[in-house]
Motif scaffolding. Sequence first.
Motif, PDB file in Angstrom:
ATOM      1  N   ASN A 115       1.080  -1.529   0.147  1.00  0.00           N
ATOM      2  CA  ASN A 115      -0.273  -0.211  -0.411  1.00  0.00           C
ATOM      3  C   ASN A 115       0.384   1.727  -0.429  1.00  0.00           C
ATOM      4  OD1 ASN A 115      -1.993  -1.278   0.183  1.00  0.00           O
ATOM      5  ND2 ASN A 115      -2.116  -2.312   2.069  1.00  0.00           N
ATOM      6  N   ASP A 116       2.097   1.295  -0.247  1.00  0.00           N
ATOM      7  CA  ASP A 116       2.901   2.208  -0.689  1.00  0.00           C
ATOM      8  C   ASP A 116       2.785   3.323  -0.833  1.00  0.00           C
ATOM      9  OD1 ASP A 116       4.288   1.635   2.023  1.00  0.00           O
ATOM     10  OD2 ASP A 116       6.222   0.848   0.677  1.00  0.00           O
ATOM     11  N   GLU A 117       2.774   4.479  -0.999  1.00  0.00           N
ATOM     12  CA  GLU A 117       2.959   5.333  -2.414  1.00  0.00           C
ATOM     13  C   GLU A 117       3.977   5.222  -3.263  1.00  0.00           C
ATOM     14  OE1 GLU A 117       0.425   7.114  -3.772  1.00  0.00           O
ATOM     15  OE2 GLU A 117      -1.177   5.986  -1.892  1.00  0.00           O
ATOM     16  N   ALA A 118       4.259   5.093  -4.813  1.00  0.00           N
ATOM     17  CA  ALA A 118       5.457   4.174  -5.345  1.00  0.00           C
ATOM     18  C   ALA A 118       4.957   5.232  -6.953  1.00  0.00           C
ATOM     19  CB  ALA A 118       5.421   3.063  -5.842  1.00  0.00           C
ATOM     20  N   ILE A 119       6.725   5.706  -7.622  1.00  0.00           N
ATOM     21  CA  ILE A 119       6.386   6.541  -8.851  1.00  0.00           C
ATOM     22  C   ILE A 119       7.035   4.887  -9.621  1.00  0.00           C
ATOM     23  CG2 ILE A 119       6.675   7.804 -10.219  1.00  0.00           C
ATOM     24  CD1 ILE A 119       7.099   9.490  -7.931  1.00  0.00           C
ATOM     25  N   SER A 120       6.206   4.135 -10.698  1.00  0.00           N
ATOM     26  CA  SER A 120       6.847   3.706 -11.005  1.00  0.00           C
ATOM     27  C   SER A 120       7.375   4.005 -12.736  1.00  0.00           C
ATOM     28  CB  SER A 120       5.908   2.748 -11.226  1.00  0.00           C
ATOM     29  OG  SER A 120       6.040   1.458 -12.556  1.00  0.00           O
ATOM     30  N   TYR A 121       8.188   3.790 -13.286  1.00  0.00           N
ATOM     31  CA  TYR A 121       9.098   4.143 -14.264  1.00  0.00           C
ATOM     32  C   TYR A 121       9.156   3.449 -15.135  1.00  0.00           C
ATOM     33  CZ  TYR A 121      10.729   7.675 -11.035  1.00  0.00           C
ATOM     34  OH  TYR A 121      10.832   9.311 -10.237  1.00  0.00           O
ATOM     35  N   ILE A 122       8.379   3.850 -16.111  1.00  0.00           N
ATOM     36  CA  ILE A 122       8.417   2.679 -17.306  1.00  0.00           C
ATOM     37  C   ILE A 122       9.201   3.416 -18.736  1.00  0.00           C
ATOM     38  CG2 ILE A 122       6.058   1.333 -18.848  1.00  0.00           C
ATOM     39  CD1 ILE A 122       4.469   2.590 -16.503  1.00  0.00           C
ATOM     40  N   GLY A 123       9.097   2.496 -19.432  1.00  0.00           N
ATOM     41  CA  GLY A 123      10.757   2.500 -20.271  1.00  0.00           C
ATOM     42  C   GLY A 123       9.467   2.875 -21.691  1.00  0.00           C
ATOM     43  N   ILE A 124       8.566   3.410 -21.669  1.00  0.00           N
ATOM     44  CA  ILE A 124       7.619   3.309 -23.173  1.00  0.00           C
ATOM     45  C   ILE A 124       8.305   4.574 -24.112  1.00  0.00           C
ATOM     46  CG2 ILE A 124       5.395   4.036 -24.427  1.00  0.00           C
ATOM     47  CD1 ILE A 124       4.054   2.389 -21.994  1.00  0.00           C
ATOM     48  N   ARG A 125       8.707   4.940 -24.906  1.00  0.00           N
ATOM     49  CA  ARG A 125       9.553   5.318 -26.225  1.00  0.00           C
ATOM     50  C   ARG A 125       8.277   6.133 -26.503  1.00  0.00           C
ATOM     51  NH1 ARG A 125      11.158   1.256 -28.950  1.00  0.00           N
ATOM     52  NH2 ARG A 125      10.107   1.879 -30.565  1.00  0.00           N
ATOM     53  N   ALA A 126       9.508   7.665 -27.000  1.00  0.00           N
ATOM     54  CA  ALA A 126       8.094   8.423 -27.586  1.00  0.00           C
ATOM     55  C   ALA A 126       7.497   8.374 -29.872  1.00  0.00           C
ATOM     56  CB  ALA A 126       9.172  10.317 -27.883  1.00  0.00           C
ATOM     57  N   ASP A 127       7.932   7.467 -29.427  1.00  0.00           N
ATOM     58  CA  ASP A 127       7.896   6.566 -30.619  1.00  0.00           C
ATOM     59  C   ASP A 127       6.785   5.413 -30.496  1.00  0.00           C
ATOM     60  OD1 ASP A 127      10.063   4.791 -30.547  1.00  0.00           O
ATOM     61  OD2 ASP A 127      10.642   4.852 -31.910  1.00  0.00           O
ATOM     62  N   GLU A 128       6.429   5.145 -29.448  1.00  0.00           N
ATOM     63  CA  GLU A 128       5.311   3.807 -29.626  1.00  0.00           C
ATOM     64  C   GLU A 128       4.446   4.986 -29.392  1.00  0.00           C
ATOM     65  OE1 GLU A 128       7.484   0.089 -27.654  1.00  0.00           O
ATOM     66  OE2 GLU A 128       7.911   1.922 -26.436  1.00  0.00           O
ATOM     67  N   PHE A 182       6.823   8.210 -17.656  1.00  0.00           N
ATOM     68  CA  PHE A 182       7.337   7.799 -18.850  1.00  0.00           C
ATOM     69  C   PHE A 182       8.559   8.681 -19.187  1.00  0.00           C
ATOM     70  CE2 PHE A 182       2.377   6.315 -18.738  1.00  0.00           C
ATOM     71  CZ  PHE A 182       3.084   5.546 -18.925  1.00  0.00           C
ATOM     72  N   PRO A 183       9.776   8.716 -18.515  1.00  0.00           N
ATOM     73  CA  PRO A 183      10.701   9.837 -18.819  1.00  0.00           C
ATOM     74  C   PRO A 183      10.725   9.730 -20.348  1.00  0.00           C
ATOM     75  CG  PRO A 183      10.717   7.876 -16.811  1.00  0.00           C
ATOM     76  CD  PRO A 183      10.515   7.814 -17.671  1.00  0.00           C
ATOM     77  N   PHE A 184      11.165   8.726 -21.040  1.00  0.00           N
ATOM     78  CA  PHE A 184      11.396   8.727 -22.663  1.00  0.00           C
ATOM     79  C   PHE A 184      10.395   9.595 -23.343  1.00  0.00           C
ATOM     80  CE2 PHE A 184      13.324   4.133 -22.406  1.00  0.00           C
ATOM     81  CZ  PHE A 184      14.304   4.522 -22.156  1.00  0.00           C
ATOM     82  N   LYS A 185       8.991   9.395 -22.975  1.00  0.00           N
ATOM     83  CA  LYS A 185       7.861  10.137 -23.674  1.00  0.00           C
ATOM     84  C   LYS A 185       8.202  11.832 -23.123  1.00  0.00           C
ATOM     85  CE  LYS A 185       3.939   7.426 -24.555  1.00  0.00           C
ATOM     86  NZ  LYS A 185       4.794   7.719 -26.081  1.00  0.00           N
ATOM     87  N   GLU A 186       8.869  11.604 -21.887  1.00  0.00           N
ATOM     88  CA  GLU A 186       8.861  13.475 -21.485  1.00  0.00           C
ATOM     89  C   GLU A 186       9.819  14.041 -21.892  1.00  0.00           C
ATOM     90  OE1 GLU A 186       8.942  13.036 -17.265  1.00  0.00           O
ATOM     91  OE2 GLU A 186       7.160  12.316 -16.608  1.00  0.00           O
ATOM     92  N   ARG A 187      11.358  12.744 -22.849  1.00  0.00           N
ATOM     93  CA  ARG A 187      12.201  14.355 -22.865  1.00  0.00           C
ATOM     94  C   ARG A 187      12.379  13.481 -24.243  1.00  0.00           C
ATOM     95  NH1 ARG A 187      12.873  12.258 -18.375  1.00  0.00           N
ATOM     96  NH2 ARG A 187      15.272  12.309 -17.179  1.00  0.00           N
ATOM     97  N   ARG A 188      11.249  13.052 -25.114  1.00  0.00           N
ATOM     98  CA  ARG A 188      10.942  12.585 -27.021  1.00  0.00           C
ATOM     99  C   ARG A 188      11.865  11.853 -27.448  1.00  0.00           C
ATOM    100  NH1 ARG A 188       9.465  18.327 -29.051  1.00  0.00           N
ATOM    101  NH2 ARG A 188       7.662  19.354 -27.139  1.00  0.00           N
ATOM    102  N   LEU A 189      12.459  11.018 -26.082  1.00  0.00           N
ATOM    103  CA  LEU A 189      12.913   9.706 -27.423  1.00  0.00           C
ATOM    104  C   LEU A 189      12.652   8.868 -27.848  1.00  0.00           C
ATOM    105  CD1 LEU A 189      15.750   9.384 -23.762  1.00  0.00           C
ATOM    106  CD2 LEU A 189      16.041  10.721 -25.703  1.00  0.00           C
ATOM    107  N   VAL A 190      13.226   8.505 -28.637  1.00  0.00           N
ATOM    108  CA  VAL A 190      12.618   7.235 -29.770  1.00  0.00           C
ATOM    109  C   VAL A 190      14.252   5.966 -29.750  1.00  0.00           C
ATOM    110  CG1 VAL A 190      11.557   8.713 -31.086  1.00  0.00           C
ATOM    111  CG2 VAL A 190      14.133   8.274 -31.054  1.00  0.00           C
ATOM    112  N   LYS A 191      13.135   5.001 -30.381  1.00  0.00           N
ATOM    113  CA  LYS A 191      14.324   3.751 -30.694  1.00  0.00           C
ATOM    114  C   LYS A 191      16.004   4.028 -30.548  1.00  0.00           C
ATOM    115  CE  LYS A 191      12.296   0.304 -33.105  1.00  0.00           C
ATOM    116  NZ  LYS A 191      12.247  -0.310 -34.284  1.00  0.00           N
TER     117      LYS A 191
END
Length: 266
Positions: free
Chosen positions: A104-117, A133-142
């Motif tokens: 039940n802890d509060e958690a931030i889950s970092y997920i590697g979905i890219r900006a080109d997905e 979604f750090p990759f999307k935030e940074r607009r990182l692609v494959k």
Amino acid sequence: MSEKPVRHILGLSGGKDSTALAVLLHKKIPQMEYFFCDTHKELPETYEYLERIKARLGIKIHYLSAKRGFDHWLEIHDGLLPSPQMRWCTVMMKIKPLEEFVGNDEAISYIGIRADENREGYISTKPNIKPVFPFKERRLVKADIFRILEQSGIGLPDYYRWRSRSGCFFCFFQRKYEWVMLAQEHPDLFAEAVKYEQGHKDGRTYTWVQGETLLELLERKDEIIAQHEKSMAREVKSLGKQSLAEVLENILDEEDNELPCLACHL
């Protein structure tokens, strides 16, 4: 009494995207908790890659396992093999262990979905687990992912010679070429996958690949490999600047672009 701090978690699948995300964030978020949901049906290359990640980044990885193994859940589902329409393996062997790990802890889950997905799916719906979604935030692609892994010295997992997605050795999201190569690279694991198709107690047959058994698919091995090599040659000629790993992924996605489970294939 002070409030419990928010936890930061990052699930590693043994694939390129989650690994690149760990490279990107391990110094920025030193309190990050890394985890791997272990079905105990993984490729040996996956475990080797996780060891490489730990050594290169100097991180600890929590190995999470379901309380019951795959064979138990297969019996509960009356021998019905998991499929894109019935992904019980992901729920019982990936999502549930994660949710127990967080509690039940509060958690931030970092997920590697890219900006080109073009997918936004999340592997848990618990309100105390917030996806980012750090990759999307940074607009990182494959191409950025391959660059990050190369520059880190971690590189790609060895299975990338013949397979572009992480996950169990019998994952139903494998493409036909990947099944053929599993038979070549790990004949013992291929034989185990065949047994799962043949093992139903009342004679019913469930298959990993829609429309044919693995043994029927293997009979077409030469045809499948020849078609794959033809496609690879065409792709290399048209996109000469890409690495062979990128070309392989493009070709396999072209064969079957159905989106796999996020818990297994990032």
